[in-house]
Design an enzyme around this catalytic site. Structure first.
Site, PDB file in Angstrom:
ATOM      1  N   ARG A  13      27.857  37.352  41.187  1.00 40.15           N
ATOM      2  CA  ARG A  13      28.398  37.672  39.874  1.00 40.15           C
ATOM      3  C   ARG A  13      27.944  36.590  38.897  1.00 40.15           C
ATOM      4  NH1 ARG A  13      34.591  37.753  40.847  1.00 40.15           N
ATOM      5  NH2 ARG A  13      34.641  38.228  38.612  1.00 40.15           N
ATOM      6  N   SER A  15      29.728  35.139  36.372  1.00 41.60           N
ATOM      7  CA  SER A  15      30.719  34.251  35.776  1.00 41.60           C
ATOM      8  C   SER A  15      30.389  32.811  36.148  1.00 41.60           C
ATOM      9  CB  SER A  15      32.123  34.603  36.269  1.00 41.60           C
ATOM     10  OG  SER A  15      32.282  34.237  37.627  1.00 41.60           O
ATOM     11  N   LYS A  83      38.776  36.456  48.976  1.00 40.18           N
ATOM     12  CA  LYS A  83      39.979  37.231  48.690  1.00 40.18           C
ATOM     13  C   LYS A  83      39.671  38.517  47.924  1.00 40.18           C
ATOM     14  CE  LYS A  83      41.445  34.841  44.435  1.00 40.18           C
ATOM     15  NZ  LYS A  83      42.541  34.085  43.795  1.00 40.18           N
ATOM     16  N   ASP A  84      38.453  38.639  47.359  1.00 44.01           N
ATOM     17  CA  ASP A  84      38.069  39.854  46.648  1.00 44.01           C
ATOM     18  C   ASP A  84      37.561  40.944  47.578  1.00 44.01           C
ATOM     19  OD1 ASP A  84      38.669  38.689  44.202  1.00 44.01           O
ATOM     20  OD2 ASP A  84      36.604  38.060  43.804  1.00 44.01           O
ATOM     21  N   THR A 127      49.460  34.868  34.127  1.00 44.17           N
ATOM     22  CA  THR A 127      48.799  35.133  35.408  1.00 44.17           C
ATOM     23  C   THR A 127      48.460  36.606  35.491  1.00 44.17           C
ATOM     24  OG1 THR A 127      48.942  35.091  37.822  1.00 44.17           O
ATOM     25  CG2 THR A 127      50.994  35.444  36.630  1.00 44.17           C
ATOM     26  N   ARG A 131      50.873  39.152  43.023  1.00 41.55           N
ATOM     27  CA  ARG A 131      51.473  38.225  43.996  1.00 41.55           C
ATOM     28  C   ARG A 131      52.129  37.045  43.284  1.00 41.55           C
ATOM     29  NH1 ARG A 131      49.754  33.374  45.458  1.00 41.55           N
ATOM     30  NH2 ARG A 131      47.788  33.728  44.358  1.00 41.55           N
ATOM     31  N   ARG A 132      51.415  36.473  42.330  1.00 38.46           N
ATOM     32  CA  ARG A 132      51.984  35.334  41.594  1.00 38.46           C
ATOM     33  C   ARG A 132      53.149  35.780  40.719  1.00 38.46           C
ATOM     34  NH1 ARG A 132      46.038  33.578  40.119  1.00 38.46           N
ATOM     35  NH2 ARG A 132      45.524  32.180  41.854  1.00 38.46           N
ATOM     36  N   ARG A 149      43.665  38.089  31.678  1.00 38.10           N
ATOM     37  CA  ARG A 149      42.359  38.213  32.332  1.00 38.10           C
ATOM     38  C   ARG A 149      41.454  37.150  31.738  1.00 38.10           C
ATOM     39  NH1 ARG A 149      40.145  42.905  34.320  1.00 38.10           N
ATOM     40  NH2 ARG A 149      38.499  41.466  34.956  1.00 38.10           N
ATOM     41  N   GLY A 150      40.246  37.068  32.244  1.00 35.78           N
ATOM     42  CA  GLY A 150      39.261  36.154  31.690  1.00 35.78           C
ATOM     43  C   GLY A 150      38.923  35.033  32.647  1.00 35.78           C
ATOM     44  N   ASN A 151      37.879  34.275  32.294  1.00 38.54           N
ATOM     45  CA  ASN A 151      37.457  33.186  33.155  1.00 38.54           C
ATOM     46  C   ASN A 151      38.418  32.000  33.053  1.00 38.54           C
ATOM     47  OD1 ASN A 151      36.708  31.621  30.876  1.00 38.54           O
ATOM     48  ND2 ASN A 151      34.686  32.569  30.834  1.00 38.54           N
ATOM     49  N   VAL A 152      38.154  30.977  33.841  1.00 38.52           N
ATOM     50  CA  VAL A 152      39.059  29.826  33.923  1.00 38.52           C
ATOM     51  C   VAL A 152      39.259  29.165  32.567  1.00 38.52           C
ATOM     52  CG1 VAL A 152      39.258  27.481  34.842  1.00 38.52           C
ATOM     53  CG2 VAL A 152      38.657  29.367  36.373  1.00 38.52           C
ATOM     54  N   THR A 154      38.825  30.394  29.582  1.00 36.02           N
ATOM     55  CA  THR A 154      39.538  31.295  28.667  1.00 36.02           C
ATOM     56  C   THR A 154      41.037  31.240  28.929  1.00 36.02           C
ATOM     57  OG1 THR A 154      37.649  32.801  28.497  1.00 36.02           O
ATOM     58  CG2 THR A 154      39.812  33.703  27.939  1.00 36.02           C
ATOM     59  N   ARG A 155      41.407  31.245  30.199  1.00 38.65           N
ATOM     60  CA  ARG A 155      42.829  31.208  30.551  1.00 38.65           C
ATOM     61  C   ARG A 155      43.473  29.883  30.157  1.00 38.65           C
ATOM     62  NH1 ARG A 155      43.670  34.655  36.112  1.00 38.65           N
ATOM     63  NH2 ARG A 155      41.991  36.145  35.789  1.00 38.65           N
ATOM     64  N   CYS A 242      43.988  43.679  47.548  1.00 34.86           N
ATOM     65  CA  CYS A 242      44.038  42.331  46.988  1.00 34.86           C
ATOM     66  C   CYS A 242      44.939  42.252  45.762  1.00 34.86           C
ATOM     67  CB  CYS A 242      42.636  41.853  46.632  1.00 34.86           C
ATOM     68  SG  CYS A 242      41.778  42.871  45.417  1.00 34.86           S
TER      69      CYS A 242
END
Length: 312
Positions: A13, A15, A83-84, A127, A131-132, A149-152, A154-155, A242
């Site tokens: 990917r 990202s 995990k994906d 989040t 699960r979280r 959503r979004g990359n690290v 962005t979050r 997942c």
């Protein structure tokens, strides 16, 4: 083996985190074998969609395009966040290596250096993982959970901007991106149990590609593979994807005879945090998958199926 061999094509990917993970695998493979590796960027449905994780249509949204590229021979290997991956195998493909695993725990990135317990009631916590969401609500801290959503970056930027008071992320991703300095608390698994296979990578190739399988074998870590096998066996036996509010975490240690022993914890939590089941099991590491299935059966006996159904 020498560097004159043709480069292996590694599907990834695009990202920043995926590229960082894939480059790490590429560098390790070249260092161990002398074979050059080139990255091939592949866009997945999960990357293109703006929907919430639990609305994306099931497991595999981040891996199907990579697996298609493998099947078609466009790439020779692919790197996934383990995990994906769906728990059911993909015909013709095999996970040839599970490299050493990063710390699988979740972390908090909060304003003013605060910990989870220090955030006042009503604080907005971001989040995207059910699960979280479920486990944070179960703590009863009166937090407002905001889907993101979004990359690290962005979050985390939503905390810096003041839009959110905190976000919960996987420590592994921050470690790989050299962003651990932003962490204000590493969450104890007693509070928030990690996702099955969190922090682990899966390096997949075609099952009949003997050359690539033999090359990738040097990257495989037996401890990581055993722990992930146990955790994913829980997920598979629960027939959960997942995006389900399922958590599992395995650790290896030596028993008194020096044999590898596996300690596995797992939980299923109602999405609103009102109920949940959690249990653990210990046994020989060579029986990792059967331990996972046994623990899942116990959780099902205690009502896990109803909790998951209510969360859909």
């Amino acid at each position: 083996m020498t560097g004159v061999e043709s480069p292996l094509r590694l599907g990834t990917r695009a990202s920043q985190l995926a590229l960082t993970q894939s480059q790490h695998v590429a560098d390790a493979l070249t260092a161990a074998t002398g074979v050059p590796v080139e990255l091939v960027h592949i866009s997945t449905y999960g990357d293109r969609s703006t929907e919430a994780i639990n609305q994306l249509g099931g497991t595999g949204v981040f891996v199907t395009a990579l697996r298609d590229a493998l099947q078609q021979g466009t790439v020779d290997l692919a790197v996934h966040s383990f995990k994906d991956l769906p728990t059911s195998p993909s015909p013709g493909l095999t996970v040839a290596a599970v490299p050493p695993r990063q710390d699988p725990r979740d972390v908090l990135v909060a304003r003013d250096g605060l910990s989870l317990g220090e955030l006042p009631a009503g604080s907005r916590i971001g989040t995207g993982a059910p699960r979280r969401v479920a486990q944070l609500r179960a703590l009863g801290l009166g937090l407002e959970i905001v889907p993101i959503r979004g990359n690290v970056d962005t979050r985390m930027g939503r905390v810096t901007s003041g839009d959110l008071d905190a976000v919960v992320l996987a420590r592994a991703g921050l470690a790989r991106l050299d962003r651990l300095s932003a962490v204000t608390e590493v969450l104890d698994p007693i509070q928030v149990l990690p996702a099955p296979a969190q922090g682990a990578l899966a390096v997949e190739c075609r099952a009949d590609d003997t050359r690539v399988r033999e090359l990738l074998a040097v990257l495989d870590d037996p401890t990581a593979r055993a722990c992930v096998a146990a955790e994913r066996a829980v997920l598979a036996a629960l027939e959960a994807g997942c995006s389900a509010p399922v958590a599992a975490h395995a650790e290896l240690a030596e028993d008194e005879d020096g044999a590898a022993e596996l300690y596995l914890r797992a939980s299923v939590t109602a999405l609103d945090g009102s109920d949940g089941v959690r249990s653990s099991i210990t046994g020989p590491a060579v029986a990792a998958e059967s331990l996972g299935r046994e623990l899942a059966a116990e959780l099902l006996d205690r009502g896990a199926a109803a909790l998951m159904a209510a969360s859909r």
